[in-house]
Design an enzyme around this catalytic site. Structure first.
Site, mmCIF file in Angstrom:
data_model
loop_
_atom_site.group_PDB
_atom_site.id
_atom_site.type_symbol
_atom_site.label_atom_id
_atom_site.label_comp_id
_atom_site.label_asym_id
_atom_site.label_seq_id
_atom_site.Cartn_x
_atom_site.Cartn_y
_atom_site.Cartn_z
ATOM 1 N N HIS A 1 0.978 -1.305 0.030
ATOM 2 C CA HIS A 1 0.168 -0.090 -0.176
ATOM 3 C C HIS A 1 0.856 1.714 0.274
ATOM 4 O O HIS A 1 1.736 1.044 1.063
ATOM 5 C CB HIS A 1 -1.105 -0.113 1.473
ATOM 6 C CG HIS A 1 -2.295 -1.049 0.708
ATOM 7 N ND1 HIS A 1 -3.368 -1.159 0.519
ATOM 8 C CD2 HIS A 1 -1.667 -2.251 2.130
ATOM 9 C CE1 HIS A 1 -4.245 -2.555 0.517
ATOM 10 N NE2 HIS A 1 -3.194 -2.374 1.527
ATOM 11 N N CYS B 1 -0.577 2.022 -5.214
ATOM 12 C CA CYS B 1 -1.425 3.032 -5.242
ATOM 13 C C CYS B 1 -0.079 3.922 -5.730
ATOM 14 O O CYS B 1 0.527 4.275 -4.736
ATOM 15 C CB CYS B 1 -1.847 2.768 -4.460
ATOM 16 S SG CYS B 1 -3.728 2.311 -4.269
#
Length: 383
Positions: A155, A197
């Site tokens: 992440h 991301c």
């Protein structure tokens, strides 16, 4: 006069033959590297991040299949999904919902696991600043002739990547670590791939030479998951790594696929996010860089009794002179596992099980019919 003519023709033939040998030797020195290394890192823990472990193990399996041994792979997994109590199939990690390919396998060598996967340990592995007691299996023993693949998944956000939801590494720290590697002559060429991301933000600050970078998403975009599995309750992989694995399954040690082909993996129509890449720091043309220069450890060997002059410039030649005719060498490799076929299989039909509450409803129906037929006075014959 005839003798002089024959002698001159013979000398011309020997000269041409030696030139061909020197030209064919160019393929051995085109990339400038003599060994390959891989650092594969999953930075997420907890069951709902199952896909990040599957991402890393899928890349691990691919580089091993193409020839990089475990002694040249540093594998860092922040969680052990194979032994998680929620895993309905213990000791397995799957990357596809057909449950055919277990990427965990039976020969996985995890070098850093659990709480050992930290920003500090990752940077120490890259720069070689490890305690003397650290075993060789946990070290990146590369040199100035090493091509290194670094793969990260987890992440992240704009300019950072989280490690275990407790700390993070910034793009500046990562760029400085790569510069230390270059200054300490720890790599020849480096390929950096990140699936997270806003992944493109992680290579914006790079400034070291001979470095190529790829990311699954641009700044401001999310990197999306793929392959949901209802039995496990989570997604099995991320989209970018799923299509990267699909691409690598068609690569074999003699493949001529290059980095330009890798840049086309997972277009926006498949990834939803927009993959990015950076090549301005890389000295070679990406079209001349083979996939196996980073994902494999291919060494071509040819025995010759001729003397090869390596002082003059040599040019790569893909064709050999054989019996006076130019013939292309052809090689064939047997697939170790037909994964390309397995990936495209339809999910197997699962065994039928009654839905929740079916048995209870059936017993309620039986009791209702019994009461309606015999009344409550005969209930004592049941219990």
């Amino acid at each position: 006069m005839k003798i002089l003519t024959v002698f001159s023709l013979f000398s011309t033939y020997l000269l041409a033959d030696s030139v061909n040998i020197e030209d064919s030797a160019g393929q051995f020195f085109s990339s400038g590297h003599t060994n390959n290394w891989a650092v594969l890192v999953c930075t997420s823990r907890f069951w709902f991040n199952y896909r990040h472990v599957a991402n890393t193990l899928s890349v691990y399996r691919s580089v091993k299949r193409l020839g990089i041994p475990d002694s040249h792979i540093v594998l860092m997994l922040a969680d052990d999904m194979a032994c998680n109590h929620r895993n309905p199939k213990p000791a397995t990690v799957f990357s596809h919902k057909n449950m055919e390919l277990n990427v965990y396998g039976d020969d996985v060598e995890v070098d850093y696991r659990g709480y050992e996967v930290t920003v500090e340990n990752f940077l120490r592995v890259l720069t070689g600043r490890l305690p003397p007691s650290t075993p060789r299996s946990k070290r990146l023993l590369s040199d100035d002739r090493s091509n290194i693949l670094i793969y990260l998944t987890g992440h992240g956000g704009n300019g950072f990547l989280k490690f275990q939801d407790s700390e993070e590494i910034s793009n500046v720290e990562l760029a400085d670590a790569f510069e230390q590697m270059w200054q300490k002559r720890r790599y020849n060429e480096l390929l950096f791939i990140i699936d997270t991301c806003q992944g493109a933000s992680m290579y914006e600050r790079f400034y070291s030479p001979n470095l190529m970078a790829l990311a699954s998403s641009q700044v401001g975009e999310d990197s999306l998951s793929h392959q949901p599995d209802l039995a496990i309750g989570v997604h099995l992989m991320d989209r970018y790594t799923f299509y990267l694995l699909e691409f690598l399954e068609d690569i074999h040690p003699a493949s001529k696929a290059n980095m330009n082909d890798l840049f086309k993996v997972c277009p926006k129509s498949q990834c939803v996010s927009t993959p990015g890449h950076r090549t301005d720091l890389f000295l070679r043309d990406p079209g001349s860089v083979l996939i196996t220069d980073f994902f494999g450890s291919v060494r071509k060997v040819e025995i010759t009794m001729e003397t090869i002059n390596l002082t003059s410039p040599i040019k790569p030649l893909e064709e050999n002179l054989l019996n006076g005719e130019l013939q292309k060498e052809t090689y064939s490799y047997v697939d170790q596992l037909p994964v390309s076929e397995i990936i495209h299989q339809k999910p197997k039909q699962k065994d039928w099980h009654p839905p929740d509450g079916f048995i209870l409803g059936l017993w309620s129906l039986i009791l209702l019919v019994f009461f309606k037929t015999y009344g409550i006075k005969h209930l004592k014959y049941i219990f």
